[in-house]
Design an enzyme around this catalytic site. Structure first.
Site, PDB file in Angstrom:
ATOM      1  N   LYS A   1     -11.642  -8.118  27.725  1.00  0.00           N
ATOM      2  CA  LYS A   1     -12.439  -9.313  27.436  1.00  0.00           C
ATOM      3  C   LYS A   1     -11.925 -10.498  28.259  1.00  0.00           C
ATOM      4  CE  LYS A   1      -9.567 -10.657  23.476  1.00  0.00           C
ATOM      5  NZ  LYS A   1      -9.535 -10.993  22.045  1.00  0.00           N
TER       6      LYS A   1
ATOM      7  N   ARG B   1     -10.287 -13.905   9.792  1.00  0.00           N
ATOM      8  CA  ARG B   1     -11.077 -14.363  10.925  1.00  0.00           C
ATOM      9  C   ARG B   1     -12.440 -13.674  10.900  1.00  0.00           C
ATOM     10  NH1 ARG B   1      -8.443 -13.820  16.864  1.00  0.00           N
ATOM     11  NH2 ARG B   1      -8.998 -11.636  16.503  1.00  0.00           N
TER      12      ARG B   1
ATOM     13  N   TYR C   1      -3.785 -39.574  42.971  1.00  0.00           N
ATOM     14  CA  TYR C   1      -4.444 -40.488  42.034  1.00  0.00           C
ATOM     15  C   TYR C   1      -3.441 -41.324  41.252  1.00  0.00           C
ATOM     16  CZ  TYR C   1      -8.977 -38.206  42.723  1.00  0.00           C
ATOM     17  OH  TYR C   1     -10.152 -37.722  43.249  1.00  0.00           O
TER      18      TYR C   1
END
Length: 367
Positions: free
Chosen positions: A38, A135, A263
């Site tokens: 996954k 879950r 930055y």
């Protein structure tokens, strides 16, 4: 469209095979292995990983239907368990011969209805039970109702019963984990009473295989372990890292004392310095916490600290003491030590560091 991005994630196939064999050695000869691919193969490339492993494992698992569809479209024929299917995707799951996890009555009833309408015959499904993770999953008290529905039709067949451990890597939670294992064994026993066949059983994840091999049942699920991490320093040392993120030096700058880089002028040169700009940034999965000398890369086998703020598409590193030139290779990470360091600095875990790798990064399987 061809991906010509110069920042590349090399997936080490030999390391994958080594890690798989390491876990196989911990199992009984009859125990099946489910490889978890996954989340793009934990940030790599789920399709490439599955193509390489399909003749070496018994099952694959993905989180969502579209991940399984991608495997089927790549001609992966191994059975694929969809861990978290959604009702709008059930027809696609059937079309691509994927196997859904039915984790509550809403998804269970929806799939049985679809199976009746098509109709299907003995279509493989998996039933998940909640034993403490809280879950996804049915409760043990749901068994009679599940069995009643199964007995009313022959459209589906339960391929496996499974659950998920909450703290298998933490031996201080051993009592909790053993309680989960006992609960699962009890659930399976109750379920078996009402069927004329015995579905496969599986509950162990990577850490479960390491710490509770006595509970391997019929199959185990190996996820992070495939990719080189055992949730334990000793076990991780036996594994090989599979993710190698590389880039190149785009440009070298000579910075005068007092000049700034990046930055918000976050880096101020205290002496004449040399910096290298590399085309990888937080849009590629690097945390901004790695900036300002908290993180480093390797250039010609030497550490080059990241200076200033991590940009969206670039980082700048200090190469004042490194002999290098534009176009030289840069290693963002290529071993477990570097990945652990990145995760620690980023205040996260290796799972997130790996799965954060952007899909715009080119992926290559290196055999």
């Amino acid at each position: 469209m061809t991906n010509n991005h110069v920042t590349v994630l090399e997936i080490d196939a030999k390391a994958l095979a080594h890690n798989l064999n390491y876990f196989k050695q911990k199992l009984q000869p009859t125990t099946k292995i489910l490889a978890v691919v996954k989340a793009f193969g934990y940030g790599s490339d789920g399709v490439k990983v599955a193509q390489f492993l399909q003749d070496k494992v018994d099952y694959f698992a993905v989180a969502y239907a579209h991940e399984g569809i991608a495997l089927r479209e790549a001609n992966v024929k191994t059975p694929i368990l969809v861990l978290h299917p959604q009702i709008p995707n059930l027809q696609s799951i059937v079309d691509y011969k994927l196997e859904p996890n039915l984790y509550n009555f809403k998804i269970f009833d929806a799939f049985l209805t679809l199976a009746d309408e098509i109709p299907l015959m003995n279509y493989p499904v998996h039933i998940k039970f909640n034993t403490g993770l809280n879950r996804l999953g049915f409760w043990h008290s749901d068994i009679p109702k599940i069995i009643e529905s199964l007995h009313k039709n022959n459209h589906v067949k339960v391929q496996s019963l499974f659950s998920h451990l909450a703290a298998s890597e933490d031996l201080e939670e051993k009592d909790f984990t053993i309680n989960q294992l006992n609960n699962f064994a009890y659930i399976a026993k109750q379920f078996y009473k009402y069927l004329d066949y015995e579905p496969m059983l599986h509950i162990l994840n990577t850490s479960g295989v390491v710490n509770y091999a006595q509970a391997q049942f019929d199959m185990v699920r190996v996820g992070i372990g495939l990719y080189g991490f055992g949730n334990d320093d000793k076990e991780t040392a036996e594994l090989k890292n599979t993710h190698n993120l590389k880039s190149i030096i785009s440009q070298i700058h000579l910075i005068k004392t007092g000049e700034t880089v990046g930055y918000n002028r976050a880096f101020v040169a205290k002496r004449h310095s040399k910096t290298a700009t590399i085309p990888v940034g937080h849009a590629d999965g690097l945390s901004r916490k790695l900036g300002n000398k908290n993180g480093y890369v390797l250039i010609n086998n030497q550490k080059a600290k990241i200076i200033g703020n991590v940009c969206m598409d670039m980082i700048m590193v200090d190469v004042t003491k490194i002999d290098c030139k534009e176009g030289d290779e840069v290693i963002i990470f290529n071993n477990q030590e570097m990945l652990n360091h990145i995760s620690k600095v980023s205040e996260t875990i290796v799972y997130e560091t790996l799965t954060a790798i952007s899909q715009r990064v080119k992926k290559m399987l290196k055999k």
